[in-house]
Design a protein around this motif. Structure first.
Motif, short mmCIF file in Angstrom:
data_model
loop_
_atom_site.label_atom_id
_atom_site.label_comp_id
_atom_site.label_asym_id
_atom_site.label_seq_id
_atom_site.Cartn_x
_atom_site.Cartn_y
_atom_site.Cartn_z
N PRO A 98 0.81 -1.23 0.00
CA PRO A 98 0.00 0.00 0.00
C PRO A 98 0.84 1.27 0.00
CG PRO A 98 -0.20 -1.17 2.11
CD PRO A 98 0.49 -2.09 1.16
N ALA A 99 2.02 1.23 0.64
CA ALA A 99 2.89 2.41 0.61
C ALA A 99 3.38 2.68 -0.81
CB ALA A 99 4.07 2.22 1.55
N LEU A 100 3.69 1.63 -1.54
CA LEU A 100 4.13 1.80 -2.93
C LEU A 100 2.99 2.33 -3.80
CD1 LEU A 100 6.37 -1.35 -3.51
CD2 LEU A 100 7.08 1.00 -3.06
N VAL A 101 1.77 1.91 -3.51
CA VAL A 101 0.62 2.44 -4.27
C VAL A 101 0.49 3.95 -4.06
CG1 VAL A 101 -1.89 2.41 -4.42
CG2 VAL A 101 -0.64 0.26 -4.29
N VAL A 102 0.66 4.40 -2.82
CA VAL A 102 0.60 5.84 -2.54
C VAL A 102 1.70 6.58 -3.27
CG1 VAL A 102 0.78 7.57 -0.73
CG2 VAL A 102 -0.55 5.50 -0.32
N LEU A 103 2.91 6.01 -3.25
CA LEU A 103 4.02 6.65 -3.95
C LEU A 103 3.79 6.68 -5.45
CD1 LEU A 103 7.17 5.29 -2.06
CD2 LEU A 103 6.16 7.57 -1.94
N LEU A 104 3.17 5.63 -5.98
CA LEU A 104 2.87 5.63 -7.41
C LEU A 104 1.87 6.74 -7.76
CD1 LEU A 104 3.12 4.29 -10.18
CD2 LEU A 104 1.30 2.72 -9.52
N LEU A 105 0.85 6.91 -6.94
CA LEU A 105 -0.12 7.98 -7.18
C LEU A 105 0.55 9.35 -7.08
CD1 LEU A 105 -3.20 6.61 -5.18
CD2 LEU A 105 -2.85 6.60 -7.66
N LEU A 106 1.46 9.50 -6.11
CA LEU A 106 2.18 10.76 -5.98
C LEU A 106 3.06 11.01 -7.20
CD1 LEU A 106 3.01 13.21 -4.29
CD2 LEU A 106 4.73 11.77 -3.18
N ALA A 107 3.70 9.95 -7.70
CA ALA A 107 4.55 10.09 -8.88
C ALA A 107 3.72 10.51 -10.09
CB ALA A 107 5.28 8.78 -9.18
N VAL A 108 2.51 9.97 -10.20
CA VAL A 108 1.62 10.38 -11.31
C VAL A 108 1.27 11.85 -11.19
CG1 VAL A 108 -0.68 10.06 -12.28
CG2 VAL A 108 0.70 8.07 -11.66
N ARG A 109 0.96 12.29 -9.98
CA ARG A 109 0.62 13.70 -9.80
C ARG A 109 1.81 14.60 -10.15
NH1 ARG A 109 -0.67 17.00 -4.15
NH2 ARG A 109 -0.49 19.06 -5.11
N VAL A 139 6.92 15.29 -1.18
CA VAL A 139 7.16 13.84 -1.20
C VAL A 139 7.38 13.32 0.22
CG1 VAL A 139 8.68 12.03 -2.04
CG2 VAL A 139 8.06 13.92 -3.55
N VAL A 140 8.23 14.02 0.98
CA VAL A 140 8.52 13.57 2.34
C VAL A 140 7.27 13.65 3.21
CG1 VAL A 140 9.90 14.05 4.40
CG2 VAL A 140 10.95 14.18 2.15
N ALA A 141 6.47 14.71 3.04
CA ALA A 141 5.25 14.86 3.85
C ALA A 141 4.26 13.74 3.56
CB ALA A 141 4.62 16.22 3.59
N VAL A 142 4.04 13.43 2.28
CA VAL A 142 3.11 12.35 1.93
C VAL A 142 3.63 11.01 2.43
CG1 VAL A 142 2.10 11.09 0.00
CG2 VAL A 142 2.17 13.59 -0.04
#
Length: 773
Positions: free
Chosen positions: A440-451, A500-503
């Motif tokens: 799930p952490a990688l999913v969040v990072l993937l969404l952040l990368a898309v944004r 990135v660090v905050a998310v």
């Protein structure tokens, strides 16, 4: 007239020096000096200063520009591929960064000391966590669970000699090594060897790095400037030795506790042997007392920066780990004593230990956030990362990284030992929950990368109009325009680091709380807890649990692979080396097992060279630093005596001084510190490009002195083909600043301001200097 010109040229050659300091990834002296023939002036194979061969003799012809020297320090952070193993200690390096990320707050000495204390305690929990994870793998999974089941022990033949017999006849005896306490005693060699290895690496690097004495000078008045001016800042020999002793003792005591806990629990049962019960109680008390002593050593003393503290607490440094080792040996003897009827069943009491560690780390991070927030409110800096909470955020990420690595490794080893037979209880459920948080952490990072990707694309479109406007008089090349705009947009991603660090911090905090609550509430693994619930939830839990352990294993492989590439290849080192060089720039103030600080060698090297050269020649010196070299240059300038500091010029280019260090380390590189450095050196010029993802302006507050920042420089130097650039000019980004004509002009400008025999030119208007780029 010819004689006067010759004399002036000779005087410039001998009395003007440019000391070059390279950046991340390193280079060769031949490339830095632009000459295949170089000579080492001073230094050794690790770090040295070079000159062109022609500059080492007596020159009689005039030179165009100052004599150049190159300080080559890349061997301080590179070497053979075995150094990639330092990446496995990444959580230690990350938590050590937390110490230096505190907000600036003048006069709040007690609060600053409390901040440092909390960081040191968090670092101690990471050492305990690492050794506890090794105990989980070696003692619990291998010696207690697998070796206690005949089918598992014989399937893993290297454990067969520890397996209990199928049956013991009347008057018979179990094989010597099959007794649970003796199996645990033998398995304790693994975490003990790990502890000894950490101690050895820390001691060896301590002798190589922390033993270089900086120049001695009187402490300066305590102002709003940087603490990097203090005489003892780059000499943490005493503190690292104390922390090494305390962490080594804590690690050995962790092993002793893991060995003693099941034996003490067995002896406390009703009807157990009274003698062993008493010995167990005494041993438990001794372990707790020595652990309290180790914690007290960590709490008692922080860094001594106002003077060169050359004392060593020799008795403490020796006795603390030796006492812990003696207690471990006593524990091994106690646990190995024969106890009729003792069998290894279930798990060792790891859930309680890992749960307590995770809870302690959470409380320490919360307390650290409260202290950091208080410091930031006392001296708010709008440019600081995450409004002063960068340190607590990084501490949380270090703890999470340690927990995830521990959980993933334990889960992978359990799967390897047990296969698909499901004959073993497996690792503590908390570790399994922690490993399951990775997907799930990688999913969040993937969404952040898309944004971030979408935002960069929009910015690149906007940059195309700017590029067209800047070159409105030239024929347009749409492909060239898109490339330049894309590079500029990508360079701005560095400024998104706080987001990135905050998310990542918020995600880690939420998933960590879910993992701890789920493990304590259900006492089951995620897939077990999700049974008899919705099918979708059960599928997510099973997938996360299965992927988590595999992803950790893959992460270890990638860590080692990237580490080998970073140490063996210059291009890879430039790509991922910036974060590593930032982490190892700072002294080991919180964790003694972190990778060593190269600046404790590099800064004294530069300081000694500048001080001795200016004293010997009385000439003009330009300290020229690129990228991370500009940070070393600033740190070295701060360490010079004020009389020498006022006689040098500072030239920085591609510098992360404000863009990275000023935002994330405000107490040492914030606006007041950089403004003080600007006042203290004779003059300072800074070059940067809009296409540079690392360097940027230093944004020194406006005052009566000439402006520092020059730029942004034009990149590429030519949009299309020109008589000066008949072939397409490359987009330089972070490299080759010396190829820009502005570099030579800025260096000459600084030298003119340094020369005592000539009046300095009037400062150029800001707009005129920017147009020159």
């Amino acid at each position: 007239m010819d004689g006067a010109q010759e004399g002036h040229g000779e005087r410039r050659t001998e009395a003007e020096l440019e000391l070059l300091v390279h950046g991340v990834g390193g280079t060769t002296p031949e490339k830095m000096l632009g000459d295949p023939h170089t000579v080492r002036v001073t230094g050794d194979d690790t770090a040295a200063i070079f000159r062109r061969a022609e500059d080492t003799g007596t020159r009689r012809e005039p030179r165009d520009g100052p004599v150049q020297e190159a300080y080559v320090w890349c061997n301080l952070t590179s070497g053979d591929s075995s150094r990639a193993l330092w990446l496995l200690l990444l959580p230690f390096m990350v938590v050590n960064l937390t110490h230096w990320m505190r907000p600036a707050a003048a006069g709040r000495h007690r609060t600053v000391r409390l901040y440092g204390l909390l960081v040191r305690l968090a670092a101690l929990t990471l050492t305990v966590l690492l050794v506890a994870a090794a105990c989980e793998v070696a003692l619990d999974l291998a010696a207690w669970q697998c070796a206690g089941v005949r089918s598992c022990a014989h399937r893993n033949s290297w454990l067969a000699f520890l397996a209990p017999p199928a049956s013991t006849g009347p008057g018979g005896h179990d094989p010597w090594w099959s007794l649970p306490g003796r199996r645990l005693a033998l398995a304790a060699l693994v975490p003990t060897a790990l502890t000894v290895l950490l101690w050895y690496l820390s001691r060896r690097t301590w002798r190589a790095y922390e033993s270089h004495r900086p120049m001695t000078h009187d402490p300066e008045p305590d102002t709003d400037g940087s603490a990097l001016t203090r005489p003892g800042f780059w000499y943490g020999r005493r503190l690292v030795a104390r922390l090494r002793a305390a962490h080594t003792a804590a690690a050995l005591l962790t092993v002793a506790a893991a060995v003693a806990a099941p034996a003490v629990r067995f002896d406390h049962r009703p009807g157990g042997p009274a003698t062993l019960d008493i010995l167990g109680r005494l041993l438990t008390g001794a372990l707790l007392a020595w652990a309290a002593t180790a914690v007290g050593v960590v709490c008692r003393r922080g860094r001594s920066e106002n003077r060169l503290d050359q004392r060593l607490d020799r008795h403490l440094v020796r006795l603390l780990p030796l006492g812990a080792l003696a207690l471990l040996l006593l524990t091994v003897v106690y646990a190995g004593w024969a106890r009729p009827g003792w069998r290894s069943t279930g798990r060792l009491p790891g859930d309680t230990a890992f749960g307590a560690l995770m809870l302690a780390q959470g409380l320490l991070v919360v307390a650290l956030a409260v202290v950091a927030g208080n410091l930031h409110r006392r001296g708010p800096d709008p440019r600081s990362g995450m409004r002063g909470l960068g340190g607590p955020a990084v501490a949380l990420l270090a703890c999470a990284l340690g927990g995830v690595m521990s959980g993933g490794v334990a889960q992978r080893v359990a799967d390897w030992l047990d296969g698909t037979h499901a004959a073993l209880p497996g690792p503590p459920v908390l570790l399994t929950w922690q490993a399951s948080t990775i997907p799930p952490a990688l999913v969040v990072l993937l969404l952040l990368a898309v944004r971030l990707g979408l935002g960069t694309t929009r910015l690149a479109r906007a940059e195309r109009d700017r590029v067209r406007h800047e070159h409105s008089g030239e024929p347009e090349d749409p492909g060239r325009t898109r490339t330049i705009a894309h590079v500029r947009a990508m360079a701005t991603l560095t400024d998104r680091a706080p987001l990135v660090v905050a998310v990542l911090t918020a995600t880690t905090l939420l998933l960590g709380a879910v993992a701890l609550a789920g493990a304590l509430a259900t006492r089951k693994t995620p897939d077990g807890a999700a049974r008899r619930t919705y099918d979708a939830l059960q599928s997510v839990a099973e997938t996360s649990q299965a992927l988590g352990s595999w992803l950790v294993g893959l992460g270890f492989v990638l860590f080692v692979t990237w580490g080998r590439r970073a140490y063996r290849g210059a291009s890879a080192r430039r790509t991922i080396g910036i974060l590593w060089d930032v982490g190892t720039f700072w002294p080991r103030a919180a964790h003694p097992f972190a990778p060593p600080c190269y600046a404790e060698r590099a800064v004294p090297d530069l300081t000694w060279r500048m001080a001795t050269w200016t004293q010997h020649t009385g000439g003009c010196l330009v300290l020229s630093g690129h990228s991370q070299g500009s940070v070393l240059a600033a740190a070295a300038a701060w360490q010079l005596p004020p009389s020498v500091r006022g006689r040098i010029a500072l030239l920085t280019y591609g510098s992360p001084l404000e863009r990275l260090y000023g935002r994330w380390f405000p107490a040492h590189f914030g606006p007041p510190a950089l403004a003080a450095l600007h006042r203290d050196v004779a003059c300072w010029g800074n070059l940067f490009r809009g296409t540079d993802p690392i360097g940027g302006p230093v944004r020194v507050p406006d005052d009566d002195t000439p402006e520092v920042d020059h730029g942004p420089l034009q990149d590429p130097l030519a949009y299309g083909r020109t008589p000066a650039h008949p072939l397409p000019a490359p987009i330089l980004g972070h490299s080759d600043y010396q190829a820009d004509p502005v570099f030579s002009r800025e260096r000459a400008h600084l030298l003119d301001r340094l020369r005592p025999e000539l009046p300095g030119p009037r400062p150029e208007p800001t707009q005129h200097r920017a147009d020159a780029g």
